[in-house]
Design a protein around this motif. Structure first.
Motif, PDB file in Angstrom:
ATOM      1  N   PRO A   1       2.922  17.401  -1.110  1.00  0.00           N
ATOM      2  CA  PRO A   1       2.949  15.939  -1.043  1.00  0.00           C
ATOM      3  C   PRO A   1       3.835  15.441   0.076  1.00  0.00           C
ATOM      4  CG  PRO A   1       4.069  16.747  -2.999  1.00  0.00           C
ATOM      5  CD  PRO A   1       3.374  17.906  -2.390  1.00  0.00           C
TER       6      PRO A   1
ATOM      7  N   LEU B   1       0.833  -1.199   0.000  1.00  0.00           N
ATOM      8  CA  LEU B   1       0.000   0.000   0.000  1.00  0.00           C
ATOM      9  C   LEU B   1       0.872   1.254   0.000  1.00  0.00           C
ATOM     10  CD1 LEU B   1      -3.140   0.383   0.426  1.00  0.00           C
ATOM     11  CD2 LEU B   1      -2.528   1.022   2.731  1.00  0.00           C
ATOM     12  N   ILE B   2       1.862   1.243   0.859  1.00  0.00           N
ATOM     13  CA  ILE B   2       2.761   2.389   0.988  1.00  0.00           C
ATOM     14  C   ILE B   2       3.556   2.593  -0.297  1.00  0.00           C
ATOM     15  CG2 ILE B   2       4.619   3.361   2.375  1.00  0.00           C
ATOM     16  CD1 ILE B   2       2.034   2.613   3.889  1.00  0.00           C
TER      17      ILE B   2
ATOM     18  N   MET C   1      -7.576  11.718  -2.396  1.00  0.00           N
ATOM     19  CA  MET C   1      -6.248  11.948  -2.932  1.00  0.00           C
ATOM     20  C   MET C   1      -6.095  13.280  -3.633  1.00  0.00           C
ATOM     21  SD  MET C   1      -4.224   8.844  -4.621  1.00  0.00           S
ATOM     22  CE  MET C   1      -5.394   8.760  -5.927  1.00  0.00           C
TER      23      MET C   1
ATOM     24  N   VAL D   1      -8.938  -3.942   6.536  1.00  0.00           N
ATOM     25  CA  VAL D   1      -9.901  -2.986   5.988  1.00  0.00           C
ATOM     26  C   VAL D   1     -11.329  -3.469   6.218  1.00  0.00           C
ATOM     27  CG1 VAL D   1     -10.074  -3.853   3.618  1.00  0.00           C
ATOM     28  CG2 VAL D   1     -10.209  -1.416   4.043  1.00  0.00           C
TER      29      VAL D   1
ATOM     30  N   ARG E   1       4.664   7.466   5.048  1.00  0.00           N
ATOM     31  CA  ARG E   1       5.226   6.249   4.492  1.00  0.00           C
ATOM     32  C   ARG E   1       6.628   6.025   5.004  1.00  0.00           C
ATOM     33  NH1 ARG E   1       2.563   8.856   0.453  1.00  0.00           N
ATOM     34  NH2 ARG E   1       1.049   9.059   2.102  1.00  0.00           N
TER      35      ARG E   1
ATOM     36  N   ILE F   1      -2.908   5.337   7.239  1.00  0.00           N
ATOM     37  CA  ILE F   1      -2.333   6.017   6.083  1.00  0.00           C
ATOM     38  C   ILE F   1      -3.314   6.044   4.926  1.00  0.00           C
ATOM     39  CG2 ILE F   1      -0.510   5.881   4.357  1.00  0.00           C
ATOM     40  CD1 ILE F   1       1.276   4.819   6.614  1.00  0.00           C
ATOM     41  N   SER F   2      -4.046   4.938   4.734  1.00  0.00           N
ATOM     42  CA  SER F   2      -4.947   4.908   3.588  1.00  0.00           C
ATOM     43  C   SER F   2      -6.125   5.855   3.774  1.00  0.00           C
ATOM     44  CB  SER F   2      -5.431   3.489   3.317  1.00  0.00           C
ATOM     45  OG  SER F   2      -6.368   3.111   4.279  1.00  0.00           O
TER      46      SER F   2
ATOM     47  N   PRO G   1      -1.247   0.804   8.208  1.00  0.00           N
ATOM     48  CA  PRO G   1      -1.693   0.880   6.810  1.00  0.00           C
ATOM     49  C   PRO G   1      -3.066   1.533   6.671  1.00  0.00           C
ATOM     50  CG  PRO G   1      -0.783  -1.274   7.256  1.00  0.00           C
ATOM     51  CD  PRO G   1      -0.852  -0.562   8.566  1.00  0.00           C
TER      52      PRO G   1
ATOM     53  N   TYR H   1       1.404   4.057  -2.927  1.00  0.00           N
ATOM     54  CA  TYR H   1       1.212   5.503  -2.789  1.00  0.00           C
ATOM     55  C   TYR H   1       2.442   6.260  -3.243  1.00  0.00           C
ATOM     56  CZ  TYR H   1      -3.070   4.806  -0.144  1.00  0.00           C
ATOM     57  OH  TYR H   1      -4.323   4.457   0.232  1.00  0.00           O
TER      58      TYR H   1
ATOM     59  N   GLN I   1       2.224  13.695   3.155  1.00  0.00           N
ATOM     60  CA  GLN I   1       1.708  12.330   3.048  1.00  0.00           C
ATOM     61  C   GLN I   1       2.859  11.351   3.010  1.00  0.00           C
ATOM     62  OE1 GLN I   1      -0.154  13.486  -0.494  1.00  0.00           O
ATOM     63  NE2 GLN I   1      -0.642  15.186   0.840  1.00  0.00           N
ATOM     64  N   LEU I   2       3.923  11.773   2.383  1.00  0.00           N
ATOM     65  CA  LEU I   2       5.032  10.849   2.226  1.00  0.00           C
ATOM     66  C   LEU I   2       5.726  10.560   3.530  1.00  0.00           C
ATOM     67  CD1 LEU I   2       6.689  11.414  -1.123  1.00  0.00           C
ATOM     68  CD2 LEU I   2       6.000   9.322  -0.032  1.00  0.00           C
TER      69      LEU I   2
ATOM     70  N   GLN J   1       6.501   4.542   8.387  1.00  0.00           N
ATOM     71  CA  GLN J   1       6.244   3.114   8.461  1.00  0.00           C
ATOM     72  C   GLN J   1       7.488   2.322   8.098  1.00  0.00           C
ATOM     73  OE1 GLN J   1       3.235   1.173   6.066  1.00  0.00           O
ATOM     74  NE2 GLN J   1       3.075  -0.185   7.778  1.00  0.00           N
TER      75      GLN J   1
ATOM     76  N   TYR K   1      -3.367  -5.295   5.015  1.00  0.00           N
ATOM     77  CA  TYR K   1      -4.374  -4.297   4.688  1.00  0.00           C
ATOM     78  C   TYR K   1      -5.667  -4.968   4.249  1.00  0.00           C
ATOM     79  CZ  TYR K   1      -6.692  -0.517   2.149  1.00  0.00           C
ATOM     80  OH  TYR K   1      -7.601   0.388   1.694  1.00  0.00           O
TER      81      TYR K   1
ATOM     82  N   PHE L   1      -4.959   9.188   2.965  1.00  0.00           N
ATOM     83  CA  PHE L   1      -4.619   9.388   1.560  1.00  0.00           C
ATOM     84  C   PHE L   1      -5.836   9.364   0.654  1.00  0.00           C
ATOM     85  CE2 PHE L   1      -2.253   8.757  -2.343  1.00  0.00           C
ATOM     86  CZ  PHE L   1      -1.087   9.438  -2.071  1.00  0.00           C
ATOM     87  N   ARG L   2      -6.961   8.881   1.139  1.00  0.00           N
ATOM     88  CA  ARG L   2      -8.062   8.566   0.246  1.00  0.00           C
ATOM     89  C   ARG L   2      -8.559   9.747  -0.580  1.00  0.00           C
ATOM     90  NH1 ARG L   2     -11.841   4.508   2.839  1.00  0.00           N
ATOM     91  NH2 ARG L   2     -10.041   3.197   2.544  1.00  0.00           N
TER      92      ARG L   2
ATOM     93  N   ILE M   1      -3.678  16.401  -2.441  1.00  0.00           N
ATOM     94  CA  ILE M   1      -2.509  16.753  -3.243  1.00  0.00           C
ATOM     95  C   ILE M   1      -2.555  18.228  -3.613  1.00  0.00           C
ATOM     96  CG2 ILE M   1      -1.482  16.458  -5.524  1.00  0.00           C
ATOM     97  CD1 ILE M   1      -1.697  13.531  -5.148  1.00  0.00           C
TER      98      ILE M   1
END
Lengths: 279, 254
Positions: free
Chosen positions: B241, A104-105, B232, B210, B248, B225-226, B222, A108, B244-245, B251, B206, B229-230, B236
């Motif tokens: 950006p 997932l990461i 999106m 979910v 990641r 983060i999702s 996960p 993205y 959001q990064l 993680q 995930y 990010f959804r 953005i």
């Protein structure tokens, strides 16, 4: 001694699977009390559902191309890093690094690189030539290939490690005697390395086909099945259907999906069985 | 000729390393860049925006997610190691029909991807109140990694010499004691493999979480983060950006 494992497995795997067969023959929506037996209607509906058939196509293309590429690149990289030199050992770790991070990461991250206009790749291209642009994510035919490439980039470290272990278990004197007999490097690879890597190839092909056919995370992260439903795999379709109140139908698709996975697995098992070599 | 070959190999190694590292550099760059920065213009962020990390951490309630992920992963791995080691031992040493059958069914089940069971599992979990709970998720994920782990343990134990345990049983240990005190410590290499391989898979899970952890308070990393990010396109446009990064990157570190 088997009891704890057996109980856990029974409750969280066998029971749901059996129940699933029952649910797949109902029109149950997953929430209400109402549940009607509809026989094989869900399975019949599946074969006239254009979106579902498209999802099969996506799953099969992804599920066969990506294992193939994973194995080719995994084998190539294994041959490359099969050495005790420090640079090669370091390279091994670098290649394996993406595999331990959630798809997932990584998905993205790649969207931020590959997305049109705001993506890093697009910005770099435009700097060189403003007319260039990279918009594969928005093109239905290309989006799936993009996902396959990202998937191979991320997970090729796994097959590489398995091939590497296989390579390192091949006795070195085999190569020496082949050299004395006048075999070139290509011949040595074809007649010694490759046949002795069959067990590694078997593990890889198995794992990769099962993993790729069930692909979920990476597609969710990169395109969420889009554009439209061009990259929607069966897993994602099941996920959507079960949340949209078609629990019975979703379960029926899941069972069909199992059959679709069983076919290539069965074929590889058959094919590999005849090729096993005793050391 | 030899020199050319050496250089060709070195260049291949270098390019391969580059291909696998460059996305990580981009992640590093974006996570530390300020809104106006573009990697196309400068190869290093102008100002290191370390506050991106703090903001992202708070926005996605990463602290909470981290605790959830930790509880679930540790719990599931402990349960998995216990069940799989016992199961593998049973399958390898106590060879009766039932054990063999359970073992073969497990091996076969490795061919069934997890998503197939999801809907009936969801229904069952709701009936036993296992949705949005730690224990439900722990048992579910442990079960998912069980067949492969049992398989690993079984193949390892089968190659081991059984005289030690037999001596222990002779001296009055029960079978379980002999296993737990004598065999299990010898299984360290396999336990390490299981913990690392399955632990990473559970930590990153995930597809199952979910479905079974929809409550925000139980979101794992996960999931956190999702959800972050959804929307999106919106994010953005609204945020650099980098933020959001950062998530990641986080993680990746933990």
């Amino acid at each position: 001694m088997m009891a704890p494992a057996a109980v856990l497995f029974l409750v969280f795997f066998v029971l749901p699977l059996c129940q699933g067969v029952g649910i797949s023959m109902t029109d149950w929506n997953g929430f209400s009390e109402e549940k009607n037996f509809v026989g094989f209607a869900n399975f019949i509906r599946f074969f006239s559902d254009k979106r579902a058939l498209h999802a099969i196509q996506v799953t099969v293309v992804f599920g066969l191309v990506s294992p193939f590429l994973l194995n080719v690149s995994g084998l190539f990289l294994a041959l490359l890093v099969d050495s005790k030199r420090k640079s090669r050992v370091l390279l091994r770790m670098i290649i394996y690094l993406p595999s331990i991070i959630s798809p997932l990461i990584m998905g993205y991250l790649w969207t931020l690189i590959l997305s049109p206009r705001t993506g890093v790749l697009d910005q770099i291209l435009q700097r060189f030539n403003p007319s260039l642009s990279f918009d594969w994510m928005g093109v239905p035919d290309k989006a799936l290939w993009l996902i396959i490439m990202v998937n191979v980039w991320q997970f090729t470290g796994g097959p590489m490690m398995v091939y590497l272990a296989g390579l390192q278990s091949i006795p070195k004197d085999l190569y020496e005697s082949a050299k004395i007999d006048g075999a070139g490097r290509m011949q040595a690879f074809k007649n010694i390395t490759w046949p002795l890597l069959y067990p590694s190839a078997k593990i890889n092909i198995f794992n990769n086909i099962i993993g790729s056919m069930a692909v979920f995370d990476i597609i969710m992260a990169i395109t969420m099945g889009g554009p439209g439903y061009a990259t929607e795999s069966l897993s994602i379709y099941i996920y959507r259907q079960s949340f949209n109140g078609f629990a019975g139908y979703a379960t029926a698709i899941a069972l069909i999906m199992f059959l679709i996975i069983a076919v290539p697995i069965g074929i590889t098992m058959r094919w590999m069985k005849n090729k096993e070599i005793e050391m | 000729m030899k020199r050319v070959k050496k250089w060709a190999a070195a260049i291949t190694v270098f390019i391969t390393g580059f291909i696998f590292l460059i996305p990580f550099y981009i992640m590093f760059y974006l996570s530390l860049s300020s809104p106006g920065d573009s990697i196309a213009e400068e190869w290093f962020p102008r100002a290191l925006m370390v506050q991106n990390f703090r903001e992202a951490w708070e926005k996605a309630s990463m602290g909470r997610a981290m605790v959830n992920s930790l509880v679930i992963t540790v719990g599931a791995v402990l349960l998995l190691v216990f069940c799989a080691a016992c199961g593998g031992y049973g399958a390898a040493r106590v060879k009766n029909k039932i054990n063999r059958m359970i073992f073969y069914i497990m091996v076969l089940s490795m061919m069934v991807p997890g998503i197939i069971n999801t809907v009936p599992l969801y229904i069952m979990m709701r009936r036993i109140n296992g949705i949005n709970t730690y224990w439900g998720m722990i048992m579910l994920l442990a079960c998912q990694s069980l067949p492969f782990s049992v398989f690993l343990y079984e193949s390892f134990i089968r190659t081991m010499n059984s005289s030690l345990e037999e001596a222990a049983i002779m001296d009055g240990c029960t079978r379980f004691e002999a296993f737990w005190r004598i065999v299990f410590p010898l299984l360290k290499p396999i336990t390490a493999t299981v913990v690392i391989m399955q632990g990473v898979g559970i930590w990153n899970n995930y597809a199952q979480s979910v479905f079974f952890l929809q409550n925000q308070n139980y979101h794992t990393i996960p999931l956190a983060i999702s959800t972050f990010f959804r929307p999106m396109e919106l994010i953005i446009i609204c945020l650099p950006p980098g933020r959001q990064l950062v998530l990641r990157l986080l993680q990746w570190f933990f």
